[in-house]
Enzyme design. Sequence first.
Site, PDB file in Angstrom:
ATOM      1  N   CYS A   1      -8.508  -8.625   7.853  1.00 21.68           N
ATOM      2  CA  CYS A   1      -7.822  -7.365   8.186  1.00 21.68           C
ATOM      3  C   CYS A   1      -8.214  -6.925   9.585  1.00 21.68           C
ATOM      4  CB  CYS A   1      -8.166  -6.291   7.171  1.00 21.68           C
ATOM      5  SG  CYS A   1      -9.924  -6.109   6.908  1.00 21.68           S
TER       6      CYS A   1
ATOM      7  N   GLY B   1       0.821  -1.216   0.000  1.00 20.02           N
ATOM      8  CA  GLY B   1       0.000   0.000   0.000  1.00 20.02           C
ATOM      9  C   GLY B   1       0.852   1.261   0.000  1.00 20.02           C
TER      10      GLY B   1
ATOM     11  N   GLU C   1      -6.844   0.414   1.857  1.00 16.46           N
ATOM     12  CA  GLU C   1      -7.364  -0.398   2.968  1.00 16.46           C
ATOM     13  C   GLU C   1      -6.299  -1.439   3.284  1.00 16.46           C
ATOM     14  OE1 GLU C   1     -12.051   0.248   2.535  1.00 16.46           O
ATOM     15  OE2 GLU C   1     -11.365  -1.764   2.083  1.00 16.46           O
TER      16      GLU C   1
HETATM   17  P1  NAD Z   1      -0.478  -7.797  -0.824  1.00 15.34           P
HETATM   18  O1  NAD Z   1      -0.083  -6.406  -0.484  1.00 15.34           O
HETATM   19  O2  NAD Z   1       0.582  -8.818  -0.873  1.00 15.34           O
HETATM   20  O3  NAD Z   1      -1.190  -7.837  -2.258  1.00 15.34           O
HETATM   21  C1  NAD Z   1      -2.366  -7.121  -2.522  1.00 15.34           C
HETATM   22  C2  NAD Z   1      -2.490  -6.899  -4.018  1.00 15.34           C
HETATM   23  O4  NAD Z   1      -1.427  -6.070  -4.469  1.00 15.34           O
HETATM   24  C3  NAD Z   1      -2.447  -8.166  -4.856  1.00 15.34           C
HETATM   25  O5  NAD Z   1      -3.415  -8.071  -5.863  1.00 15.34           O
HETATM   26  C4  NAD Z   1      -1.042  -8.135  -5.433  1.00 15.34           C
HETATM   27  O6  NAD Z   1      -0.915  -8.823  -6.658  1.00 15.34           O
HETATM   28  C5  NAD Z   1      -0.848  -6.645  -5.630  1.00 15.34           C
HETATM   29  N1  NAD Z   1       0.544  -6.200  -5.706  1.00 15.34           N
HETATM   30  C6  NAD Z   1       1.615  -6.700  -5.025  1.00 15.34           C
HETATM   31  N2  NAD Z   1       2.731  -5.991  -5.344  1.00 15.34           N
HETATM   32  C7  NAD Z   1       2.351  -5.029  -6.222  1.00 15.34           C
HETATM   33  C8  NAD Z   1       3.035  -3.993  -6.921  1.00 15.34           C
HETATM   34  N3  NAD Z   1       4.351  -3.810  -6.782  1.00 15.34           N
HETATM   35  N4  NAD Z   1       2.337  -3.195  -7.734  1.00 15.34           N
HETATM   36  C9  NAD Z   1       1.002  -3.346  -7.881  1.00 15.34           C
HETATM   37  N5  NAD Z   1       0.291  -4.323  -7.267  1.00 15.34           N
HETATM   38  C10 NAD Z   1       0.965  -5.157  -6.455  1.00 15.34           C
HETATM   39  O7  NAD Z   1      -1.614  -8.175   0.218  1.00 15.34           O
HETATM   40  P2  NAD Z   1      -2.392  -9.576   0.375  1.00 15.34           P
HETATM   41  O8  NAD Z   1      -1.481 -10.584   0.949  1.00 15.34           O
HETATM   42  O9  NAD Z   1      -3.105  -9.890  -0.884  1.00 15.34           O
HETATM   43  O10 NAD Z   1      -3.519  -9.195   1.444  1.00 15.34           O
HETATM   44  C11 NAD Z   1      -3.315  -9.311   2.827  1.00 15.34           C
HETATM   45  C12 NAD Z   1      -3.220  -7.935   3.433  1.00 15.34           C
HETATM   46  O11 NAD Z   1      -4.360  -7.173   3.095  1.00 15.34           O
HETATM   47  C13 NAD Z   1      -3.196  -7.968   4.945  1.00 15.34           C
HETATM   48  O12 NAD Z   1      -2.241  -7.042   5.422  1.00 15.34           O
HETATM   49  C14 NAD Z   1      -4.605  -7.534   5.317  1.00 15.34           C
HETATM   50  O13 NAD Z   1      -4.718  -6.980   6.606  1.00 15.34           O
HETATM   51  C15 NAD Z   1      -4.914  -6.551   4.245  1.00 15.34           C
HETATM   52  N6  NAD Z   1      -6.343  -6.347   4.073  1.00 15.34           N
HETATM   53  C16 NAD Z   1      -6.900  -5.167   4.478  1.00 15.34           C
HETATM   54  C17 NAD Z   1      -8.273  -4.961   4.370  1.00 15.34           C
HETATM   55  C18 NAD Z   1      -8.927  -3.685   4.836  1.00 15.34           C
HETATM   56  O14 NAD Z   1     -10.107  -3.512   4.579  1.00 15.34           O
HETATM   57  N7  NAD Z   1      -8.232  -2.797   5.524  1.00 15.34           N
HETATM   58  C19 NAD Z   1      -9.070  -5.977   3.857  1.00 15.34           C
HETATM   59  C20 NAD Z   1      -8.466  -7.167   3.447  1.00 15.34           C
HETATM   60  C21 NAD Z   1      -7.104  -7.344   3.564  1.00 15.34           C
END
Ligand code: NAD
Length: 454
Positions: A261, A209, A226
């Site tokens: 999350c 993020g 998020e």
């Molecule tokens: P992640 O950050 O590994 O990946 C999320 C997305 O980002 C995926 O689609 C991935 O392919 C993409 N991505 C990864 N690197 C990227 C880049 N360099 N450029 C563009 N896109 C890229 O997260 P995850 O493992 O999929 O999800 C788990 C995390 O999400 C946990 O930290 C969880 O708490 C959080 N989460 C938050 C909420 C909320 O509402 N706050 C909801 C669900 C999950």
Amino acid sequence: MNIINPATNAVITSVIADDQQTIDAKIATAKVGQKSWAATPLNSRILILQKFGTLLQTHINNSAEILSSEVGKPLQQSKNEINGAVARIEWLTANAAAAFAEEWVVESGSTREKIAYEPLGIVCNISAWNYPYLVGTNVFVPALLAGNAVLYKPSELATLTGLEIQKYLHQAGVPEAVFQCVIGAKEAGEILLNADLDGYFFTGSYKTGKYIYERVSKKMKPCGLELGGKDPLYVTDDLDDVTKVAANTADGAFYNNGQSCCSVERIYVHEKVYDAYVTAFVAEVKSYQIGTPMQENTYIGALTRKEHPAFLSAQVKDALSKGATLQCGGKSIAGDGNYFEPTVLVNVDHTMEVMMEESFGPIIGIMKVKDDAQALELMNDTHYGLTAAVFCRDELRALGLQQQLNAGTVYWNCCDRVSAALPWSGRNHSGFGSTLSKVGLRVFTQPKAYHLRS
Ligand code: NAD
């Protein structure tokens, strides 16, 4: 790109990932499609999205099996998730007209003034795997209702579910140009970040993020994040039934294998009820049925990420080396799938990773506190700020604590829940911006101020 079943680590199928050429073509199509979608009356868009909700409900069994097969979530929890998404769609569609309606703010005299809410254009939604129906719905449903086109990149770990979502949106009547899946992992996400889209909405980890925000800030385009959490929960000494509280709060920590999350990630317990609470909590956790996702009664399924059991083992090792004590669990379960024992640690403190860094797994630390002031200080001792919960009979005492908690969502006698009617937003490393509620509907619009002088 191979799609893997985390319960066996066998390949389910493979799909073709998007590349620069296919993503460019999707963007060009979306640009054209968005204009006629925005010109479609809002009522028609609402009916289409309502039909999408109906289709999800009709096909729930099949879609739940697909979801469980690729993320390892127990089948019943997959069904719960789809039902939850259907309820959110109902709320969002019922409230869209009021949220997007033009507002006349000055109507007397020669100058009249109104606010109109216009769509952003093409919205990019890069999403997570843990609740793909729910976190996806938070973004693409209001974005579509507002008249945007959406490029939706499901997590590479929930690709088949992303394609299911696309299928039912198209069947419901969303034009193919207006909602398009972008298939792939980080590389596909990078191509989307290189493009010039009109808004970027991300659900995922703090690390990704932060990177996405840095990239999007240079574009001067709206960005919503998020992200993760390290959500605290405080059990006061004012309880009717400590066993019931222990069971409810354990569910908040272990539902979906702790991969929410807003999972409870750390627990503080008043010293007067600490022993009784820990005993009841551990008994509850030991009763959880661990099994394959498709098996009925499974409560703890497989972890989605293959590398996650090793990450959790490292958190346990770090905690034990600093003086924590294991009450149950603590290690991976041997076999082909990604399983980890439900784990409870006590004698924990804030020098330990398990109390400071998001675990996102079936593991919890429980810490004894002497009073509310100490609990509050520890609860706010975090980089994150997604949710925080207080269990207590006295509403005023709970409210007093809630007002001092630095989190986007605060709970009293409940936890690990989301309401479509309330804004869902984090603070600090949990992100910013809101989805859901009337606040989250308008996020996908840009206000235009009309000054009309006759
Ligand atoms: P992640 O950050 O590994 O990946 C999320 C997305 O980002 C995926 O689609 C991935 O392919 C993409 N991505 C990864 N690197 C990227 C880049 N360099 N450029 C563009 N896109 C890229 O997260 P995850 O493992 O999929 O999800 C788990 C995390 O999400 C946990 O930290 C969880 O708490 C959080 N989460 C938050 C909420 C909320 O509402 N706050 C909801 C669900 C999950």
